[in-house]
Scaffold this active site. Sequence first.
Site, PDB file in Angstrom:
ATOM      1  N   ASN A 194      57.016 -19.007 -27.634  1.00  0.00           N
ATOM      2  CA  ASN A 194      58.035 -18.162 -27.041  1.00  0.00           C
ATOM      3  C   ASN A 194      59.508 -17.272 -28.754  1.00  0.00           C
ATOM      4  O   ASN A 194      59.552 -18.051 -29.883  1.00  0.00           O
ATOM      5  CB  ASN A 194      58.907 -18.265 -26.289  1.00  0.00           C
ATOM      6  CG  ASN A 194      59.049 -20.209 -26.569  1.00  0.00           C
ATOM      7  OD1 ASN A 194      58.856 -20.750 -27.075  1.00  0.00           O
ATOM      8  ND2 ASN A 194      60.299 -20.584 -25.133  1.00  0.00           N
ATOM      9  N   GLU A 213      62.340 -16.025 -28.055  1.00  0.00           N
ATOM     10  CA  GLU A 213      64.121 -15.990 -27.155  1.00  0.00           C
ATOM     11  C   GLU A 213      64.778 -14.753 -28.463  1.00  0.00           C
ATOM     12  O   GLU A 213      64.930 -14.513 -29.153  1.00  0.00           O
ATOM     13  CB  GLU A 213      65.115 -17.235 -26.818  1.00  0.00           C
ATOM     14  CG  GLU A 213      63.714 -17.511 -25.933  1.00  0.00           C
ATOM     15  CD  GLU A 213      64.507 -19.334 -25.325  1.00  0.00           C
ATOM     16  OE1 GLU A 213      65.477 -19.328 -26.029  1.00  0.00           O
ATOM     17  OE2 GLU A 213      63.287 -18.951 -24.952  1.00  0.00           O
ATOM     18  N   CYS A 220      57.711 -15.084 -23.734  1.00  0.00           N
ATOM     19  CA  CYS A 220      57.002 -15.778 -23.505  1.00  0.00           C
ATOM     20  C   CYS A 220      55.777 -15.886 -24.993  1.00  0.00           C
ATOM     21  O   CYS A 220      54.904 -15.429 -25.267  1.00  0.00           O
ATOM     22  CB  CYS A 220      55.632 -15.893 -21.982  1.00  0.00           C
ATOM     23  SG  CYS A 220      57.307 -15.794 -20.340  1.00  0.00           S
ATOM     24  N   GLU A 269      52.854 -17.038 -24.324  1.00  0.00           N
ATOM     25  CA  GLU A 269      51.332 -16.370 -24.096  1.00  0.00           C
ATOM     26  C   GLU A 269      51.320 -15.071 -24.682  1.00  0.00           C
ATOM     27  O   GLU A 269      49.799 -14.778 -25.110  1.00  0.00           O
ATOM     28  CB  GLU A 269      50.774 -17.146 -22.812  1.00  0.00           C
ATOM     29  CG  GLU A 269      50.814 -18.500 -22.042  1.00  0.00           C
ATOM     30  CD  GLU A 269      52.623 -18.440 -21.865  1.00  0.00           C
ATOM     31  OE1 GLU A 269      53.564 -18.349 -22.312  1.00  0.00           O
ATOM     32  OE2 GLU A 269      52.092 -19.534 -20.871  1.00  0.00           O
ATOM     33  N   CYS A 276      53.232 -18.519 -16.900  1.00  0.00           N
ATOM     34  CA  CYS A 276      53.944 -17.581 -15.881  1.00  0.00           C
ATOM     35  C   CYS A 276      53.617 -16.819 -15.151  1.00  0.00           C
ATOM     36  O   CYS A 276      52.393 -16.587 -15.609  1.00  0.00           O
ATOM     37  CB  CYS A 276      55.844 -17.441 -16.196  1.00  0.00           C
ATOM     38  SG  CYS A 276      55.633 -15.642 -16.998  1.00  0.00           S
ATOM     39  N   CYS A 327      53.001 -14.011 -17.243  1.00  0.00           N
ATOM     40  CA  CYS A 327      52.203 -14.015 -18.177  1.00  0.00           C
ATOM     41  C   CYS A 327      50.356 -14.391 -17.815  1.00  0.00           C
ATOM     42  O   CYS A 327      49.325 -13.145 -17.986  1.00  0.00           O
ATOM     43  CB  CYS A 327      52.111 -15.483 -18.742  1.00  0.00           C
ATOM     44  SG  CYS A 327      53.051 -15.264 -20.517  1.00  0.00           S
TER      45      CYS A 327
HETATM   46  N1  THU Z   1      57.863 -19.684 -20.988  1.00  0.00           N
HETATM   47  C1  THU Z   1      56.839 -19.320 -21.901  1.00  0.00           C
HETATM   48  O1  THU Z   1      56.976 -18.910 -23.323  1.00  0.00           O
HETATM   49  N2  THU Z   1      55.941 -19.106 -21.283  1.00  0.00           N
HETATM   50  C2  THU Z   1      55.449 -19.103 -19.736  1.00  0.00           C
HETATM   51  O2  THU Z   1      54.572 -19.023 -19.358  1.00  0.00           O
HETATM   52  C3  THU Z   1      56.803 -19.755 -19.208  1.00  0.00           C
HETATM   53  C4  THU Z   1      58.000 -20.173 -19.810  1.00  0.00           C
HETATM   54  C5  THU Z   1      59.477 -19.263 -22.094  1.00  0.00           C
HETATM   55  C6  THU Z   1      60.014 -18.385 -21.530  1.00  0.00           C
HETATM   56  C7  THU Z   1      61.571 -18.992 -22.422  1.00  0.00           C
HETATM   57  O3  THU Z   1      61.433 -18.655 -23.215  1.00  0.00           O
HETATM   58  C8  THU Z   1      61.447 -20.423 -21.893  1.00  0.00           C
HETATM   59  O4  THU Z   1      60.530 -20.519 -22.343  1.00  0.00           O
HETATM   60  C9  THU Z   1      62.079 -20.727 -20.497  1.00  0.00           C
HETATM   61  O5  THU Z   1      62.210 -20.116 -19.539  1.00  0.00           O
END
Ligand code: THU
Length: 160
Positions: free
Chosen positions: A62, A64, A73, A75, A112, A115
Amino acid sequence: MEKIEVKSSAVVFENIDQLPTDDKALMEKAIEARAKAYAPYSKFNVGAALLLENGKIILGNNQENAAYPSGMCAERVAIWKAGSEFPGVKIKKIAITAASSTTKVNKPVGPCGACRQTLSEYEINQKEPMEVIFMGEVGKVVKIESLLHLLPFSFDSSYL
Ligand code: THU
């Protein structure tokens, strides 16, 4: 009226060591990717590793951003990397793992909704299932034989 039952099943392993050797190796790559995540705001690091049919492993984590919704994310970082570098090459599996610097993530962290939707497009296009394997930092690991099992009644290009 008609009642439709939607079923999906998963195999749950007690921990990463119980996974078949190739799945464990892929999860270890996801753990490596997780360690390089850029998640200064959520402190929730996610790593993803894709195994392509040509044997290549593509990693993502991920990323940010101070403007929160601009982050992405793990994925989707990984699948877009695969789609951009190896267009049309089938994706056999995706392994996902998450760890936090504020809590011990001891339950499996599935992808999520956004994704799942993104990944579904690739599984549909390749006409072969993409296995999904996910865990937290420690503890149980879930394995599902097809991404679409995580997204019943999904939206796809046939509606357009
Ligand atoms: N996140 C992912 O990388 N993948 C997911 O499927 C769920 C959430 C990340 C997004 C964000 O940077 C952090 O997790 C908290 O939500």
